[in-house]
Design a protein around this motif. Structure first.
Motif, PDB file in Angstrom:
ATOM      1  N   ARG A 124       0.825  -1.218   0.000  1.00  0.00           N
ATOM      2  CA  ARG A 124       0.000   0.000   0.000  1.00  0.00           C
ATOM      3  C   ARG A 124       0.854   1.261   0.000  1.00  0.00           C
ATOM      4  N   LEU A 125       1.976   1.218   0.690  1.00  0.00           N
ATOM      5  CA  LEU A 125       2.862   2.392   0.672  1.00  0.00           C
ATOM      6  C   LEU A 125       3.480   2.577  -0.704  1.00  0.00           C
ATOM      7  N   ALA A 126       3.756   1.477  -1.400  1.00  0.00           N
ATOM      8  CA  ALA A 126       4.312   1.572  -2.753  1.00  0.00           C
ATOM      9  C   ALA A 126       3.343   2.285  -3.685  1.00  0.00           C
ATOM     10  N   THR A 127       2.027   2.075  -3.496  1.00  0.00           N
ATOM     11  CA  THR A 127       1.042   2.755  -4.353  1.00  0.00           C
ATOM     12  C   THR A 127       1.027   4.260  -4.107  1.00  0.00           C
ATOM     13  N   ARG A 128       1.536   4.699  -2.988  1.00  0.00           N
ATOM     14  CA  ARG A 128       1.609   6.135  -2.673  1.00  0.00           C
ATOM     15  C   ARG A 128       2.963   6.729  -3.053  1.00  0.00           C
ATOM     16  N   GLY A 129       3.837   5.911  -3.585  1.00  0.00           N
ATOM     17  CA  GLY A 129       5.148   6.406  -3.995  1.00  0.00           C
ATOM     18  C   GLY A 129       6.124   6.581  -2.845  1.00  0.00           C
ATOM     19  N   VAL A 130       5.908   5.846  -1.762  1.00  0.00           N
ATOM     20  CA  VAL A 130       6.800   5.937  -0.610  1.00  0.00           C
ATOM     21  C   VAL A 130       8.087   5.173  -0.919  1.00  0.00           C
ATOM     22  N   VAL A 131       9.214   5.811  -0.683  1.00  0.00           N
ATOM     23  CA  VAL A 131      10.506   5.177  -0.904  1.00  0.00           C
ATOM     24  C   VAL A 131      10.744   4.171   0.220  1.00  0.00           C
ATOM     25  N   GLN A 132      11.096   2.938  -0.149  1.00  0.00           N
ATOM     26  CA  GLN A 132      11.291   1.873   0.837  1.00  0.00           C
ATOM     27  C   GLN A 132      12.314   2.249   1.908  1.00  0.00           C
ATOM     28  N   ASP A 133      13.362   2.999   1.553  1.00  0.00           N
ATOM     29  CA  ASP A 133      14.403   3.376   2.514  1.00  0.00           C
ATOM     30  C   ASP A 133      13.888   4.288   3.624  1.00  0.00           C
ATOM     31  N   SER A 134      12.734   4.924   3.398  1.00  0.00           N
ATOM     32  CA  SER A 134      12.220   5.843   4.425  1.00  0.00           C
ATOM     33  C   SER A 134      11.329   5.140   5.438  1.00  0.00           C
ATOM     34  N   ILE A 135      11.039   3.864   5.226  1.00  0.00           N
ATOM     35  CA  ILE A 135      10.128   3.128   6.108  1.00  0.00           C
ATOM     36  C   ILE A 135      10.871   2.654   7.356  1.00  0.00           C
ATOM     37  N   ARG A 136      10.331   2.970   8.537  1.00  0.00           N
ATOM     38  CA  ARG A 136      10.925   2.580   9.823  1.00  0.00           C
ATOM     39  C   ARG A 136       9.844   1.967  10.712  1.00  0.00           C
ATOM     40  N   TRP A 137      10.126   0.760  11.198  1.00  0.00           N
ATOM     41  CA  TRP A 137       9.237   0.086  12.138  1.00  0.00           C
ATOM     42  C   TRP A 137       9.849   0.171  13.531  1.00  0.00           C
ATOM     43  N   ASP A 138       9.011   0.361  14.534  1.00  0.00           N
ATOM     44  CA  ASP A 138       9.488   0.372  15.919  1.00  0.00           C
ATOM     45  C   ASP A 138       8.345  -0.096  16.810  1.00  0.00           C
ATOM     46  N   ALA A 139       8.692  -0.456  18.024  1.00  0.00           N
ATOM     47  CA  ALA A 139       7.696  -0.848  19.021  1.00  0.00           C
ATOM     48  C   ALA A 139       8.137  -0.275  20.357  1.00  0.00           C
ATOM     49  N   ALA A 140       7.175   0.061  21.179  1.00  0.00           N
ATOM     50  CA  ALA A 140       7.465   0.596  22.506  1.00  0.00           C
ATOM     51  C   ALA A 140       6.348   0.171  23.447  1.00  0.00           C
ATOM     52  N   ARG A 141       6.704   0.157  24.726  1.00  0.00           N
ATOM     53  CA  ARG A 141       5.721  -0.274  25.729  1.00  0.00           C
ATOM     54  C   ARG A 141       5.977   0.508  27.003  1.00  0.00           C
ATOM     55  N   ASP A 142       4.937   1.109  27.533  1.00  0.00           N
ATOM     56  CA  ASP A 142       5.043   1.880  28.762  1.00  0.00           C
ATOM     57  C   ASP A 142       4.541   1.033  29.919  1.00  0.00           C
ATOM     58  N   GLY A 143       5.451   0.641  30.805  1.00  0.00           N
ATOM     59  CA  GLY A 143       5.066  -0.174  31.964  1.00  0.00           C
ATOM     60  C   GLY A 143       4.479  -1.500  31.544  1.00  0.00           C
ATOM     61  N   ALA A 144       3.328  -1.824  32.108  1.00  0.00           N
ATOM     62  CA  ALA A 144       2.674  -3.096  31.804  1.00  0.00           C
ATOM     63  C   ALA A 144       1.623  -2.934  30.718  1.00  0.00           C
ATOM     64  N   GLY A 145       1.577  -1.755  30.090  1.00  0.00           N
ATOM     65  CA  GLY A 145       0.601  -1.502  29.039  1.00  0.00           C
ATOM     66  C   GLY A 145       0.865  -2.331  27.801  1.00  0.00           C
ATOM     67  N   PRO A 146       0.006  -2.177  26.798  1.00  0.00           N
ATOM     68  CA  PRO A 146       0.192  -2.952  25.570  1.00  0.00           C
ATOM     69  C   PRO A 146       1.371  -2.418  24.753  1.00  0.00           C
ATOM     70  N   TRP A 147       1.897  -3.255  23.892  1.00  0.00           N
ATOM     71  CA  TRP A 147       2.934  -2.813  22.966  1.00  0.00           C
ATOM     72  C   TRP A 147       2.298  -1.920  21.919  1.00  0.00           C
ATOM     73  N   MET A 148       2.972  -0.831  21.612  1.00  0.00           N
ATOM     74  CA  MET A 148       2.546   0.072  20.546  1.00  0.00           C
ATOM     75  C   MET A 148       3.528  -0.107  19.402  1.00  0.00           C
ATOM     76  N   VAL A 149       3.019  -0.410  18.228  1.00  0.00           N
ATOM     77  CA  VAL A 149       3.858  -0.585  17.046  1.00  0.00           C
ATOM     78  C   VAL A 149       3.680   0.646  16.179  1.00  0.00           C
ATOM     79  N   ASP A 150       4.804   1.202  15.748  1.00  0.00           N
ATOM     80  CA  ASP A 150       4.796   2.447  14.988  1.00  0.00           C
ATOM     81  C   ASP A 150       5.505   2.226  13.659  1.00  0.00           C
ATOM     82  N   LEU A 151       4.859   2.632  12.590  1.00  0.00           N
ATOM     83  CA  LEU A 151       5.450   2.607  11.258  1.00  0.00           C
ATOM     84  C   LEU A 151       5.556   4.053  10.804  1.00  0.00           C
ATOM     85  N   SER A 152       6.755   4.521  10.542  1.00  0.00           N
ATOM     86  CA  SER A 152       6.922   5.879  10.027  1.00  0.00           C
ATOM     87  C   SER A 152       7.517   5.795   8.634  1.00  0.00           C
ATOM     88  N   PHE A 153       7.148   6.771   7.799  1.00  0.00           N
ATOM     89  CA  PHE A 153       7.582   6.781   6.407  1.00  0.00           C
ATOM     90  C   PHE A 153       7.513   8.214   5.888  1.00  0.00           C
TER      91      PHE A 153
END
Length: 194
Positions: A124-153
């Protein structure tokens, strides 16, 4: 460095008595640092030492990094050197990367052969012309809360992001914003989010 010999427990029960080679005796308080050293509890000893030096304990440093802070941010908040903070960040960064990888590999839908989040988002990002090199995946969790997954591009020279909550044990994702819904839902409009 001279060696001391253990004589025994002091009468007050709060100290041990040590003796030097010249017969001089010393009292050493039995505190948490000594207990950790005797148990060979390196993490416990590091916790005690950090508290004595007035910096954050390793467990707190790792909790802040797990919640998404960088080593530089933690060092600034704690009044410690970045090198000190970096000693504790490796396992947490590996954990965050592993969770992001698990989220990317999670199948969207219950059908056999359903696409994974990573594949669906890449298409789906390819259809928007997003350059693959700009895609960054990360995850973070505050305390015992759920994991938050973040995709930035990057699209049209602007940085965008999509966020999901991720239950690692159930391998389920829940989109938290429009970008995440557009990237991961199987029934959606044909056009991307403006």
């Amino acid at each position: 460095m001279g060696e001391l010999t253990l004589v025994g427990l002091h009468d007050d029960g709060e100290h041990v008595v040590l003796e030097g080679p010249d017969g001089q005796r010393f009292r050493l308080p039995i505190d948490e640092a000594l207990r950790a050293a005797v148990r060979r509890d390196r993490p416990g000893l590091e916790q005690v030492r950090a508290g004595e030096r007035g910096i954050l304990p390793p467990r707190e440093i790792q909790a802040r990094i797990r919640a998404g802070a960088t080593a530089e941010e933690v060092a600034e908040q704690a009044g410690a050197s970045v090198e000190t903070i970096r000693r504790y960040e490796g396992p947490v960064l590996a954990e965050r990367e592993w969770v992001a990888q698990q989220a990317r590999g999670t199948r969207i839908g219950h059908e056999v052969g359903a696409p994974t989040l990573g594949d669906l988002a890449a298409d789906r990002l390819a259809t928007r012309g997003v350059v693959q090199d700009s895609i960054r995946w990360d995850a973070a969790r505050d305390g015992a809360g759920p994991w938050m997954v973040d995709l930035s591009f990057e699209v049209s020279e602007a940085r965008r992001s999509a966020r999901w909550t991720f239950d690692v044990s159930a391998r389920t994702l829940r989109a938290l914003d429009d970008e995440a819904r557009w990237l991961s839902e199987t029934e959606l409009a044909d056009e991307p989010i403006p």
